[in-house]
Motif scaffolding. Structure first.
Motif, PDB file in Angstrom:
ATOM      1  N   THR A 198       0.836  -1.206   0.000  1.00 59.98           N
ATOM      2  CA  THR A 198       0.000   0.000   0.000  1.00 59.98           C
ATOM      3  C   THR A 198       0.867   1.251   0.000  1.00 59.98           C
ATOM      4  O   THR A 198       1.831   1.353   0.768  1.00 59.98           O
ATOM      5  N   HIS A 199       0.476   2.208  -0.850  1.00 61.06           N
ATOM      6  CA  HIS A 199       1.147   3.509  -0.879  1.00 61.06           C
ATOM      7  C   HIS A 199       0.139   4.592  -0.537  1.00 61.06           C
ATOM      8  O   HIS A 199      -0.989   4.577  -1.036  1.00 61.06           O
ATOM      9  N   GLY A 205       7.493   5.140  -0.692  1.00 62.84           N
ATOM     10  CA  GLY A 205       7.480   3.687  -0.735  1.00 62.84           C
ATOM     11  C   GLY A 205       6.158   3.050  -0.363  1.00 62.84           C
ATOM     12  O   GLY A 205       5.113   3.701  -0.294  1.00 62.84           O
ATOM     13  N   LEU A 206       6.230   1.736  -0.122  1.00 66.95           N
ATOM     14  CA  LEU A 206       5.062   0.918   0.203  1.00 66.95           C
ATOM     15  C   LEU A 206       5.163   0.390   1.625  1.00 66.95           C
ATOM     16  O   LEU A 206       6.254   0.260   2.185  1.00 66.95           O
TER      17      LEU A 206
END
Length: 452
Positions: A198-199, A205-206
């Motif tokens: 998820t961003h 980043g994620l």
């Protein structure tokens, strides 16, 4: 002396999280001194150079977490007098309430907005939706045994699950459900998920996605109306005030003299317009006079203000071009005297709610941009999820409103959004000596007959 704490990022906010059990031996004034000292407040230069704060409200936050069924001493503490009581509704740590099968909760979340330059008085009257995700992962890591009964009933063949953690917001007594992603390592050993999928705009980043579901009051309009008119100088200003966690005042940017060229500027550029901030603060004060409940909630943290504008292409603070068709509306939110570098989760929630009502300034700006109606999709509960995407300084952010399919008035019942969180570090904060912590009749704030 030192106190255990963790430094967390929650959504687009950052702050310290303490367990109530580690602060229970101090008076409330001493707790606030400890927290402010750790954050580096007050700092006249607004840098918080002597602590871990970041010099703006979104990076100067704190939370105190308790689990009533585990921290049973909290109820005894509340009987010792106001000086020792933790802030929030007085029944928050009542074990019987927390363990109720229908309306109970797993953890109590006390949010504190830590001042950057103005003394050591923390505002405990509000809440923070972004830090909610961090509170959830802190709670699981510290009190994982509390959740074993639920995890024992997860399908033995499953290697991944989402734990529905019920969190009580102590400032209001309302309950939020946070779905914490867990993964199995070994036999019945559940850890926080490491799957970065998820961003969220404003965070590089994620990270693992954490779903936050906030129920809405029977009416999200604290004034009883979706549209109000406030008098600002010699001008009538139309606003919509929405209650979704915290009251938020929405106003057309143009009505405050903000042009299309100015609204697309980054937050730090908007902050240089002192006259605009004066108008916003005057509007915020006028909005707080519209209803008794708003007057009670008035503080440096509430109500929030959010400027809305029809969707427009702009460049993010990170240099990324965002086309107009990537959003439903363009916004710039204000929190504790500064334009937010992204957007508060409470304001994002309120935007989604206001977008469902044609009589709000949010819907007007939404319609003026030529946007199509919100996309919706059925979920397992046979209700509708209406998505709403906003353009904010760091990029686009989305929240969803759950509306009951059977309700002919289509009243929103809950806001659903995905956040991420991370524990950056944990250990102890060192606290310099202070008269609050060593005064006559106390020993480090704990009632005692011990002599110094």
């Amino acid at each position: 002396m030192r106190v255990a704490a963790g430094l967390y990022r929650g959504g687009t906010s950052r702050g310290l999280i303490f367990s109530a059990s580690d602060l229970v031996m101090y008076s409330q004034r001493a707790r606030e001194y400890i927290i402010c000292s750790a954050m580096g407040s007050p700092d006249p230069d607004q840098r918080q150079i002597d602590g871990v704060g970041g010099g703006v409200s979104s990076l100067s936050k704190a939370a105190v977490v308790s689990v009533p069924s585990r921290d049973r001493h909290m109820v005894r503490l509340s009987k010792m007098g106001e000086e020792w009581a933790f802030p929030g509704v007085p029944w928050a740590d009542d074990v019987a309430r927390a363990c109720d099968a229908e309306t109970g909760y797993d953890a109590v979340y006390r949010f504190g907005q830590v001042p950057v330059s103005g003394g050591t008085g923390i505002d405990w009257s509000a809440t923070c939706g972004n830090m909610m995700s961090a509170v959830a992962i802190h709670t699981y890591m510290k009190y994982w045994r509390h959740f074993r009964p639920f995890l024992l009933h997860v399908d033995p063949g499953a290697s991944f699950t989402k734990l529905p953690m019920r969190i009580l917001m102590a400032n209001s007594g309302e309950r939020v459900t946070v779905h914490v992603p867990l993964e199995k390592r070994g036999e019945n050993a559940w850890f926080l998920s490491s799957k970065a999928d998820t961003h969220i705009a404003g965070v590089p980043g994620l990270a693992p996605g954490i779903l936050v579901e906030t129920p809405l009051p029977s009416s999200p309009w604290p004034t009883g109306r979706p549209l109000d008119t406030l008098r600002l100088g010699d001008q009538d200003i139309r606003v919509s005030i929405v209650q979704a966690g915290l009251p938020t005042v929405f106003v057309h940017a143009a009505d405050l003299g903000v042009s299309s060229d100015q609204i697309v500027q980054p937050a730090h550029a908007l902050d240089t317009d002192t006259q605009l901030h004066e108008r916003i603060e005057a509007l915020r004060y006028q909005a707080a006079q519209c209803a008794p409940d708003l007057q009670r909630q008035w503080s440096m943290s509430a109500p929030k203000v959010c400027l809305v504008h029809p969707r427009t292409a702009y460049t993010t603070s990170g240099g990324t071009h965002v086309p107009a068709n990537a959003m439903d509306i363009l916004v710039r939110a204000v929190s504790v005297g500064n334009f937010h570098r992204s957007i508060m989760a409470t304001a994002l929630s309120a935007l989604a709610v206001a977008s469902t009502c044609p009589d709000t300034v949010v819907y007007e700006a939404y319609a003026a941009g030529g946007s199509m109606p919100c996309a919706s999709s059925k979920d397992r509960a046979s209700s509708l999820l209406h998505a709403f995407t906003v353009g904010q300084p760091a990029g686009t952010a989305r929240s969803m409103v759950r509306m009951s399919k059977e309700d002919p008035t289509r009243t929103p019942t809950a806001v659903v959004m995905e956040r991420t969180a991370r524990r950056i570090m944990h250990g102890f904060v060192d606290v310099p000596p202070h008269e609050l912590l060593r005064s006559k009749g106390t020993y480090f704030g704990l009632p005692s007959n011990r002599k110094h």
